[in-house]
Scaffold this motif. Structure first.
Motif, short mmCIF file in Angstrom:
data_model
loop_
_atom_site.label_atom_id
_atom_site.label_comp_id
_atom_site.label_asym_id
_atom_site.label_seq_id
_atom_site.Cartn_x
_atom_site.Cartn_y
_atom_site.Cartn_z
N LYS A 177 0.83 -1.21 0.00
CA LYS A 177 0.00 0.00 0.00
C LYS A 177 0.86 1.26 0.00
CE LYS A 177 -3.77 2.29 2.47
NZ LYS A 177 -4.72 2.21 3.62
N LEU A 178 1.92 1.27 0.80
CA LEU A 178 2.82 2.42 0.85
C LEU A 178 3.52 2.63 -0.49
CD1 LEU A 178 4.39 1.81 4.37
CD2 LEU A 178 2.88 3.71 3.75
N ASN A 179 3.96 1.53 -1.12
CA ASN A 179 4.64 1.64 -2.41
C ASN A 179 3.67 2.09 -3.51
OD1 ASN A 179 7.11 0.82 -1.32
ND2 ASN A 179 6.65 -1.34 -1.65
N VAL A 180 2.45 1.58 -3.46
CA VAL A 180 1.44 1.97 -4.45
C VAL A 180 1.16 3.47 -4.38
CG1 VAL A 180 -1.06 1.81 -4.92
CG2 VAL A 180 0.33 -0.26 -4.81
N ALA A 181 1.12 4.01 -3.17
CA ALA A 181 0.87 5.45 -3.02
C ALA A 181 1.97 6.28 -3.66
CB ALA A 181 0.74 5.80 -1.54
N GLU A 182 3.18 5.72 -3.76
CA GLU A 182 4.28 6.44 -4.40
C GLU A 182 4.29 6.25 -5.91
OE1 GLU A 182 6.68 8.55 -3.19
OE2 GLU A 182 5.39 8.54 -1.42
N ILE A 183 4.00 5.04 -6.37
CA ILE A 183 4.06 4.80 -7.82
C ILE A 183 2.79 5.29 -8.52
CG2 ILE A 183 3.08 2.46 -7.82
CD1 ILE A 183 5.14 1.70 -9.93
N GLY A 184 1.69 5.38 -7.77
CA GLY A 184 0.41 5.75 -8.38
C GLY A 184 0.45 7.02 -9.21
N PRO A 185 1.01 8.12 -8.70
CA PRO A 185 1.05 9.35 -9.52
C PRO A 185 1.80 9.18 -10.84
CG PRO A 185 1.44 9.87 -7.21
CD PRO A 185 1.45 8.37 -7.32
N TYR A 186 2.84 8.34 -10.84
CA TYR A 186 3.57 8.08 -12.08
C TYR A 186 2.69 7.33 -13.08
CZ TYR A 186 7.82 9.40 -9.54
OH TYR A 186 8.77 10.08 -8.81
N VAL A 187 1.85 6.44 -12.56
CA VAL A 187 0.96 5.69 -13.45
C VAL A 187 -0.14 6.60 -13.99
CG1 VAL A 187 -0.53 3.66 -13.67
CG2 VAL A 187 1.51 3.55 -12.22
N LEU A 188 -0.61 7.53 -13.18
CA LEU A 188 -1.56 8.52 -13.70
C LEU A 188 -0.94 9.31 -14.85
CD1 LEU A 188 -3.16 9.94 -10.41
CD2 LEU A 188 -4.28 8.48 -12.12
N ASP A 189 0.33 9.67 -14.71
CA ASP A 189 1.03 10.36 -15.82
C ASP A 189 1.14 9.45 -17.04
OD1 ASP A 189 1.36 12.65 -14.31
OD2 ASP A 189 3.40 12.15 -13.69
N LEU A 190 1.39 8.17 -16.82
CA LEU A 190 1.46 7.22 -17.93
C LEU A 190 0.11 7.13 -18.65
CD1 LEU A 190 2.99 4.97 -19.51
CD2 LEU A 190 2.24 3.37 -17.73
N ILE A 191 -0.96 7.13 -17.89
CA ILE A 191 -2.30 7.10 -18.48
C ILE A 191 -2.52 8.36 -19.34
CG2 ILE A 191 -4.78 7.18 -17.97
CD1 ILE A 191 -4.09 5.45 -15.46
N GLU A 192 -2.04 9.49 -18.86
CA GLU A 192 -2.15 10.73 -19.65
C GLU A 192 -1.35 10.61 -20.95
OE1 GLU A 192 -1.12 14.25 -17.54
OE2 GLU A 192 -2.77 14.07 -16.10
N ASP A 193 -0.19 9.96 -20.87
CA ASP A 193 0.61 9.73 -22.08
C ASP A 193 -0.17 8.90 -23.08
OD1 ASP A 193 2.69 11.12 -20.88
OD2 ASP A 193 3.79 9.31 -20.29
N VAL A 194 -0.84 7.86 -22.59
CA VAL A 194 -1.65 7.00 -23.47
C VAL A 194 -2.73 7.83 -24.13
CG1 VAL A 194 -3.30 5.10 -23.51
CG2 VAL A 194 -1.19 4.88 -22.19
N GLU A 195 -3.45 8.60 -23.33
CA GLU A 195 -4.58 9.37 -23.86
C GLU A 195 -4.12 10.43 -24.85
OE1 GLU A 195 -6.26 10.58 -20.15
OE2 GLU A 195 -7.54 8.79 -20.01
N ALA A 196 -2.92 10.96 -24.64
CA ALA A 196 -2.39 11.96 -25.56
C ALA A 196 -2.06 11.37 -26.91
CB ALA A 196 -1.13 12.60 -24.96
N ARG A 197 -1.80 10.06 -26.94
CA ARG A 197 -1.46 9.40 -28.22
C ARG A 197 -2.70 8.88 -28.95
NH1 ARG A 197 4.28 6.11 -27.66
NH2 ARG A 197 5.32 7.55 -26.24
N SER A 198 -3.84 8.83 -28.26
CA SER A 198 -5.02 8.23 -28.88
C SER A 198 -5.81 9.26 -29.70
CB SER A 198 -5.92 7.62 -27.82
OG SER A 198 -6.35 8.61 -26.90
#
Length: 198
Positions: A177-198
């Motif tokens: 849970k602690l690690n997820v809270a740290e990596i989560g914002p990076y994954v949100l940015d990755l999702i934005e990258d995906v949406e920017a390419r679609s």
């Protein structure tokens, strides 16, 4: 409403959720964290316990099946445990990231930090691999897979042992849970990258 973004979580036992009930593993906890923040995302658990970067090379092509929109790459921990030569780890991760790029997919590389038992030269070289590869392939970098747990210990919030399973290697549900809270914002940015390419 559009289709959910599909992210491949490509890693080892830390991704797979070794030793934990299914709902407490990295992928389910991360998916829940993202959903709580409004992300419409499906994470595919492509974690294989014991996998190395060489193993990742051998399975990345079939893992990148149709419908994958982005990839989290979290490999290197088992190479570290084996003391695998740094050049080999770099070559393998370079190949994996190259094949993801060839598919036109954005990626997030998750870093590891070496323990000191192989000496300062190995640690310096290993730790430098992940930033170097992220820059080379122009992918996002989450610097350290255990960052959430490390910050908790540094802050005195918990003893290290309280965040790991009895093997001292794999995080327990609280550690995840602690690690997820740290990596989560990076994954949100990755999702934005995906949406920017679609």
């Amino acid at each position: 409403m559009g289709e959910p973004v599909t992210i491949l979580a490509f890693g080892d036992s830390l991704t797979q959720g070794y030793g934990l009930p299914a709902s407490d593993g990295f992928v389910p906890q991360l998916e829940a964290w993202l959903a709580e923040r409004g992300a419409e995302v499906e994470l595919i658990n492509a974690g294989v316990s014991g996998d190395t970067t060489a193993g990742g090379v051998s399975r990345i092509d079939w893992a990148l099946g149709d419908g994958i929109d982005g990839v989290i790459v979290a490999l290197g921990g088992n190479d570290l445990l084996r003391g695998t030569p740094i050049d080999s780890v770099e070559e393998n991760l370079d190949t994996i990231l190259g094949r993801i790029d060839a598919k036109g997919l954005p990626a997030l590389l998750v870093g590891y930090k070496a323990t000191p038992n192989y000496g300062p030269d190995y640690k310096e070289g290993f730790d430098a691999l992940f930033p170097k590869l992220a820059e080379r392939h122009d992918v996002r970098l989450m610097p350290y897979i255990f960052r959430g747990m490390a910050q908790a210990v540094d802050a005195g919030e918990a003893e290290r042992a309280a965040l790991f399973q009895p093997d001292g290697i794999h995080p327990n549900a609280r550690g995840v849970k602690l690690n997820v809270a740290e990596i989560g914002p990076y994954v949100l940015d990755l999702i934005e990258d995906v949406e920017a390419r679609s």
